[in-house]
Design an enzyme around this catalytic site. Structure first.
Site, PDB file in Angstrom:
ATOM      1  N   ARG A  84      43.994  56.226  49.681  1.00 36.67           N
ATOM      2  CA  ARG A  84      43.040  55.495  49.351  1.00 36.67           C
ATOM      3  C   ARG A  84      43.471  54.104  49.042  1.00 36.67           C
ATOM      4  O   ARG A  84      44.759  53.640  48.461  1.00 36.67           O
ATOM      5  CB  ARG A  84      42.989  56.005  47.280  1.00 36.67           C
ATOM      6  CG  ARG A  84      42.283  57.320  47.803  1.00 36.67           C
ATOM      7  CD  ARG A  84      40.822  57.458  48.437  1.00 36.67           C
ATOM      8  NE  ARG A  84      40.235  58.426  48.010  1.00 36.67           N
ATOM      9  CZ  ARG A  84      40.159  59.507  49.127  1.00 36.67           C
ATOM     10  NH1 ARG A  84      40.907  59.768  50.392  1.00 36.67           N
ATOM     11  NH2 ARG A  84      39.140  60.507  49.212  1.00 36.67           N
TER      12      ARG A  84
ATOM     13  N   ASP B  87      44.351  51.420  56.258  1.00 38.42           N
ATOM     14  CA  ASP B  87      43.349  51.579  56.734  1.00 38.42           C
ATOM     15  C   ASP B  87      41.771  52.216  55.315  1.00 38.42           C
ATOM     16  O   ASP B  87      41.002  52.268  55.631  1.00 38.42           O
ATOM     17  CB  ASP B  87      43.134  53.491  56.900  1.00 38.42           C
ATOM     18  CG  ASP B  87      41.800  53.635  57.727  1.00 38.42           C
ATOM     19  OD1 ASP B  87      41.136  52.651  58.871  1.00 38.42           O
ATOM     20  OD2 ASP B  87      41.498  55.125  57.493  1.00 38.42           O
TER      21      ASP B  87
ATOM     22  N   GLU C  65      37.068  47.868  48.965  1.00 39.49           N
ATOM     23  CA  GLU C  65      36.363  48.631  50.405  1.00 39.49           C
ATOM     24  C   GLU C  65      34.410  48.944  50.383  1.00 39.49           C
ATOM     25  O   GLU C  65      34.295  49.039  51.452  1.00 39.49           O
ATOM     26  CB  GLU C  65      37.291  49.539  50.694  1.00 39.49           C
ATOM     27  CG  GLU C  65      36.554  51.207  50.279  1.00 39.49           C
ATOM     28  CD  GLU C  65      37.374  52.009  51.599  1.00 39.49           C
ATOM     29  OE1 GLU C  65      36.908  52.731  51.960  1.00 39.49           O
ATOM     30  OE2 GLU C  65      39.060  51.593  51.456  1.00 39.49           O
TER      31      GLU C  65
ATOM     32  N   HIS D  29      38.460  52.293  57.129  1.00 44.56           N
ATOM     33  CA  HIS D  29      38.249  54.160  56.785  1.00 44.56           C
ATOM     34  C   HIS D  29      38.187  54.421  58.400  1.00 44.56           C
ATOM     35  O   HIS D  29      37.392  55.714  57.998  1.00 44.56           O
ATOM     36  CB  HIS D  29      37.647  53.728  55.125  1.00 44.56           C
ATOM     37  CG  HIS D  29      37.978  54.907  54.739  1.00 44.56           C
ATOM     38  ND1 HIS D  29      37.837  54.765  53.657  1.00 44.56           N
ATOM     39  CD2 HIS D  29      38.198  55.698  54.548  1.00 44.56           C
ATOM     40  CE1 HIS D  29      38.378  56.028  52.866  1.00 44.56           C
ATOM     41  NE2 HIS D  29      38.486  56.913  53.532  1.00 44.56           N
TER      42      HIS D  29
END
Length: 330
Positions: free
Chosen positions: A234, A258, A263, A295
Site C-alpha cells: 500500500r 508498485d 496513485e 500497481h
C-alpha cells in the site's frame, strides 16, 4: 441482479463476463472511479463492485443506501478505502477478495528487486542502442543477503519462499508469526531490529492506522546506509517525501514501488499526452535508482481469474445465504 462496476478496464470486462456465464448477473460497467461525482448514476443496482482507488466515504455510502444498494463488493484485498462505520450504519454489507494468487504479487516483488539490482531495464535500452558496455550496471548477489519482510500473510509468505530459494537469509516481523516459516528457518524479530539488520526490506502488510507511514524519517534513520526497499503493498506505508530525502542522502540505495500514496490520480490511466502536475512522483521517477510500476503486481491471468471467480461467488453466497466467507465484519 444488477451489479455496477467502477474503475473498470477492458480486462475486467473480459474476466468477469467469462465467469458470469455461471451466474447470469446483469453488469453495468463504468470506467470512472466511484466517488461523489458519479454515485448518482446508480440506477436499480443492488451491488457495486469497486477497486483499490474507489472512494467510498460516508457521503457516498449514504447515497448508495438511498439508491437501494445492499452490498459493496471489493475486487481486491484491501478495504481501507471504505468507511466501514458508515456501511454498518446504513446496513450495507461489504465483501472482498482476501487472497488471489499471492504468488503474482510475490513474483512481481522479486522481479522489481532483480530489475533494480541487476539493472536489466537499463541494459535493455543500452543494447538496443548498440551500447554493450557494462560500466554502471554493477549489482550485488541476493544470495546470503539479509532480507527483512514486514507482513507474513499469504503474499509475504510466498515472497519469503522465493527469497529462501535465492539463498537469502530472511528475518520477518508480523503480529502473528507463522510456525511454518519459523520451521523453514525464518527468524521473527522486532521492527526496530529488522530496520537495523536488513540489507533489503520488502513490505507485505495491509494499511492500518498503526502502520500509516511506517517508512518515515525516523524508521529510515535506523536502517543501513544503501538499504533496498520494495513496496508492493500500500502506498501510504511510505512517506514519499521522507523517502526522497533518504534517496538524496544515499540512505536508500534502491527503491522499488508498485504503489504510491497519491496513485488514484495517476495509476490505471494513460497520461502520456498530458502534463502530470504531481511534482512528487515526477521527482521520484527522476532518480536512476528508483523503479516505479503502476500497481501491476496483481496483474496475471491467474490472479484476474481468481478475482472474478471469488467476487461473483461472494455476491451469490450473500444473495442466497446472507453471508460469505469473504465478508468484511463491520
Amino acid at each position: 441482479m444488477k451489479i455496477a462496476f467502477f474503475s473498470t478496464k477492458p480486462y475486467d470486462k473480459i474476466f468477469f463476463e467469462r465467469e458470469n456465464e455461471t451466474y447470469g448477473f446483469q453488469f453495468n460497467f463504468y470506467e470512472t472511479h466511484l466517488g461523489p461525482h458519479i454515485v448518482n448514476a446508480i440506477d436499480n443496482e443492488e451491488v457495486v463492485c469497486v477497486f483499490v482507488n474507489d472512494k467510498l466515504d460516508r457521503k457516498v455510502i449514504e447515497i448508495l443506501a438511498q439508491k437501494g444498494v445492499k452490498l459493496i463488493a471489493l475486487r481486491c484485498a484491501g478495504f481501507n478505502n471504505v468507511d466501514l462505520d458508515a456501511a454498518k450504519e446504513f446496513g450495507i454489507q461489504v465483501c472482498r477478495v482476501p487472497a488471489y494468487s499471492p504468488e503474482a504479487v510475490a513474483e512481481h516483488t522479486m522481479a522489481m528487486l532483480l530489475t533494480l539490482n541487476r539493472k536489466t531495464h537499463k541494459a535493455y535500452n543500452r543494447v538496443r542502442e548498440q551500447n554493450f558496455a557494462l560500466n554502471g550496471l554493477l549489482g550485488f548477489n541476493i544470495h546470503q543477503k539479509k532480507i527483512g519482510v514486514i507482513g507474513t500473510g499469504k503474499i509475504g509468505k510466498a515472497f519469503i519462499r522465493i527469497a529462501l530459494g535465492f539463498g537469502a537469509e530472511v528475518i520477518a516481523y508480523d503480529l502473528y508469526p507463522d510456525q511454518d516459516l519459523i520451521a523453514a528457518g525464518v527468524q521473527y524479530t522486532t521492527l526496530d531490529q529488522l530496520f537495523k539488520d536488513s540489507d533489503i526490506i520488502s513490505l507485505h502488510c495491509p494499511l492500518t492506522p498503526d502502520n500509516h507511514y511506517l517508512i518515515n524519517k525516523e524508521s529510515l534513520a535506523k536502517m543501513k546506509d544503501g538499504v533496498t526497499i520494495i513496496n508492493t503493498s500500500r502506498g501510504n506505508l511510505i512517506h514519499t517525501n521522507d523517502a526522497i530525502s533518504a534517496l538524496k542522502e544515499r540512505k536508500i540505495g534502491l527503491l522499488g514501488i508498485d504503489v504510491y500514496e497519491q496513485e488514484e490520480k495517476l495509476f490505471f490511466k494513460d497520461l502520456s499526452t498530458v502534463i502530470i502536475e504531481d511534482d512528487t512522483i515526477q521527482l521520484l521517477m527522476s532518480f536512476p535508482n528508483v523503479l516505479v510500476t503502476a500497481h501491476q503486481a496483481f496483474f496475471t491471468t491467474e490472479a484476474l481469474t481468481q478475482i472474478s471467480q471469488r467476487t461473483l461467488k461472494s455476491i451469490a453466497d450473500i444473495l442466497t445465504t446472507g453471508t460469505t466467507d469473504n465478508e468484511v465484519i463491520l
